[in-house]
Design a protein around this motif. Structure first.
Motif, PDB file in Angstrom:
ATOM      1  N   SER A 124      15.514  74.536  74.538  1.00  0.00           N
ATOM      2  CA  SER A 124      16.545  74.732  73.508  1.00  0.00           C
ATOM      3  C   SER A 124      16.946  73.406  72.885  1.00  0.00           C
ATOM      4  O   SER A 124      17.132  73.300  71.659  1.00  0.00           O
ATOM      5  CB  SER A 124      17.775  75.409  74.111  1.00  0.00           C
ATOM      6  N   TYR A 125      17.085  72.388  73.732  1.00  0.00           N
ATOM      7  CA  TYR A 125      17.453  71.061  73.230  1.00  0.00           C
ATOM      8  C   TYR A 125      16.378  70.508  72.297  1.00  0.00           C
ATOM      9  O   TYR A 125      16.682  70.012  71.206  1.00  0.00           O
ATOM     10  CB  TYR A 125      17.683  70.100  74.394  1.00  0.00           C
ATOM     11  N   LEU A 126      15.123  70.593  72.711  1.00  0.00           N
ATOM     12  CA  LEU A 126      14.031  70.064  71.902  1.00  0.00           C
ATOM     13  C   LEU A 126      13.883  70.835  70.596  1.00  0.00           C
ATOM     14  O   LEU A 126      13.608  70.242  69.538  1.00  0.00           O
ATOM     15  CB  LEU A 126      12.718  70.098  72.692  1.00  0.00           C
ATOM     16  N   GLU A 127      14.061  72.150  70.650  1.00  0.00           N
ATOM     17  CA  GLU A 127      13.972  72.954  69.425  1.00  0.00           C
ATOM     18  C   GLU A 127      15.071  72.570  68.446  1.00  0.00           C
ATOM     19  O   GLU A 127      14.828  72.455  67.230  1.00  0.00           O
ATOM     20  CB  GLU A 127      14.044  74.438  69.770  1.00  0.00           C
ATOM     21  N   SER A 128      16.280  72.375  68.951  1.00  0.00           N
ATOM     22  CA  SER A 128      17.390  71.969  68.093  1.00  0.00           C
ATOM     23  C   SER A 128      17.135  70.593  67.489  1.00  0.00           C
ATOM     24  O   SER A 128      17.397  70.362  66.301  1.00  0.00           O
ATOM     25  CB  SER A 128      18.687  71.950  68.900  1.00  0.00           C
ATOM     26  N   SER A 129      16.608  69.685  68.315  1.00  0.00           N
ATOM     27  CA  SER A 129      16.322  68.337  67.845  1.00  0.00           C
ATOM     28  C   SER A 129      15.257  68.344  66.760  1.00  0.00           C
ATOM     29  O   SER A 129      15.377  67.671  65.728  1.00  0.00           O
ATOM     30  CB  SER A 129      15.875  67.468  69.023  1.00  0.00           C
TER      31      SER A 129
END
Length: 388
Positions: free
Chosen positions: A221-226
């Motif tokens: 989720s963090y990488l997708e948001s980034s």
């Protein structure tokens, strides 16, 4: 995200991140080279006093359907998730040590110790531990602790009479004399054969998650948001680059010079020590860079940003775009809340200008952002192809 990008791209007294000192006085909005040893107390912006005809400054190209291509590196892969999850967890993990045959502590050794700290004969909170691995010379403990263990032998117990620094966070210990009783258990070293393993047990003990699977879902989720933010940023930048390519800008030099002078004054007031001139600061910080070279660097940075600002300002005028007061007020309230300003006035004054000048510029930036939003929304973007 969009807001941050535009605050970088629209150059004025609040942009360009180079550090400078010194005081500049301006005449007729120009970029005077004179300096004084006193702070400039004028919190207005000289650039706001410069008049120009935007129609004469900018010849707009066809921005109605800009075509751009970007490489498609915005998808999160399983490999990226696995690598990031492992790296992030490992960076917070304690090294695995093995025992050594060393018997005497030297600087640089990792020493396994038991210790107890007492003030006036009474153990104090946080001053006791067992089996602690301490690297001698790391300066992780107060002055004298690590140095006091150099030369100690394995199995030996050492008493250290020390004083906590006056600046120590705990008021009960700051500046106080204490005695640490330290037993040297052994001298250890990192075990090269023991590689970090990402396990459910480690995750449960060291994170808010129970399993590696849950932890990796969070990483995903963090990488997708980034990457989503990166995609928006890169798309907007590509649109701006295209606007600079298809539009012609005749730079109003007096406006550019005033922007440079405003910036120098603003940053000087924020960062200079009392009585320090720009010349002295540059000599101490940038190996004797001249004031002329410094100002030229600032000017070069601002020139490209000012071109973008003028193009967007011309689009605002052509599209008859007006400030949405209600949306702007909501934006300002969000900024005040998010960044902890005392009031809207403090937000406007946060970049070293008067509240009136700051509000006027924020409104201009806000409307220009909406113009860029419109151009981006109408652009034809092809992902998966290397930019030409």
């Amino acid at each position: 995200m969009k807001r941050k990008i535009m605050m970088i791209l629209l150059a004025a007294v609040i942009t360009v991140s180079a550090a400078a000192c010194g005081d500049e006085k301006q005449e007729n909005g120009g970029a005077s080279q004179s300096q004084t040893d006193e702070k400039n107390t004028d919190t207005g912006a000289e650039a706001d006093k410069i008049s120009y005809d935007i129609d004469k400054c900018v010849k707009l190209g066809d921005y109605s359907n800009i075509k751009i291509s970007l490489s498609d590196n915005y998808k999160v892969t399983k490999k990226e998730i696995d690598e990031y999850a492992l790296s992030a967890a490992e960076s917070n993990a304690q090294p695995v040590y093995r025992d050594t045959d060393k018997k005497k502590v030297e600087d640089g050794d990792v020493v396994n110790i038991d210790y107890e700290g007492k003030k006036d004969g009474v153990a104090f909170a946080g001053g006791t531990s067992s089996g602690y691995n301490l690297t001698i010379g790391s300066n992780n403990f107060i002055d004298g602790f690590e140095e006091g263990l150099v030369g100690a032998k394995v199995g030996e117990t050492v008493e250290l009479n020390l004083t906590f620094p006056e600046s120590y966070p705990s008021q009960d210990l700051a500046g106080e004399d204490v005695v640490f009783t330290v037993k040297v258990n052994k001298i250890v070293e990192p075990d090269p054969d023991k590689k970090f393993e990402l396990t459910d047990e480690y995750i449960a003990q060291n994170t808010e998650f129970k399993t590696v699977e849950e932890y990796k879902e969070n990483v995903k989720s963090y990488l997708e948001s980034s990457k989503k933010s990166n995609k928006e940023r890169d798309t907007r930048q590509a649109v701006i680059d295209k606007l600079l390519e298809i539009c012609e800008v005749s730079m109003p030099e007096d406006l550019l010079d005033a922007r440079v002078s405003d910036y120098v004054i603003q940053y000087s007031n924020n960062n200079c020590k009392e009585g320090q001139s720009l010349k002295d600061f540059l000599a101490q910080t940038y190996n004797g860079m001249s004031e002329e070279d410094f100002r030229e660097d600032i000017k070069n940075e601002m020139e490209g940003n000012l071109q973008t600002e003028l193009i967007l300002e011309a689009i605002v005028k052509k599209e008859n775009m007006e400030l949405d007061e209600e949306a702007f007020r909501k934006f300002v309230e969000e900024q005040v809340s998010t960044y902890g300003y005392e009031s809207e006035e403090d937000f406007y004054k946060s970049n070293g200008v008067s509240a009136e000048a700051g509000e006027a510029y924020e409104k201009k930036v806000y409307v220009c952002n909406r113009a860029l939003d419109m151009v981006v929304e109408n652009a034809s973007v092809k992902y998966g192809t290397a930019p030409k």
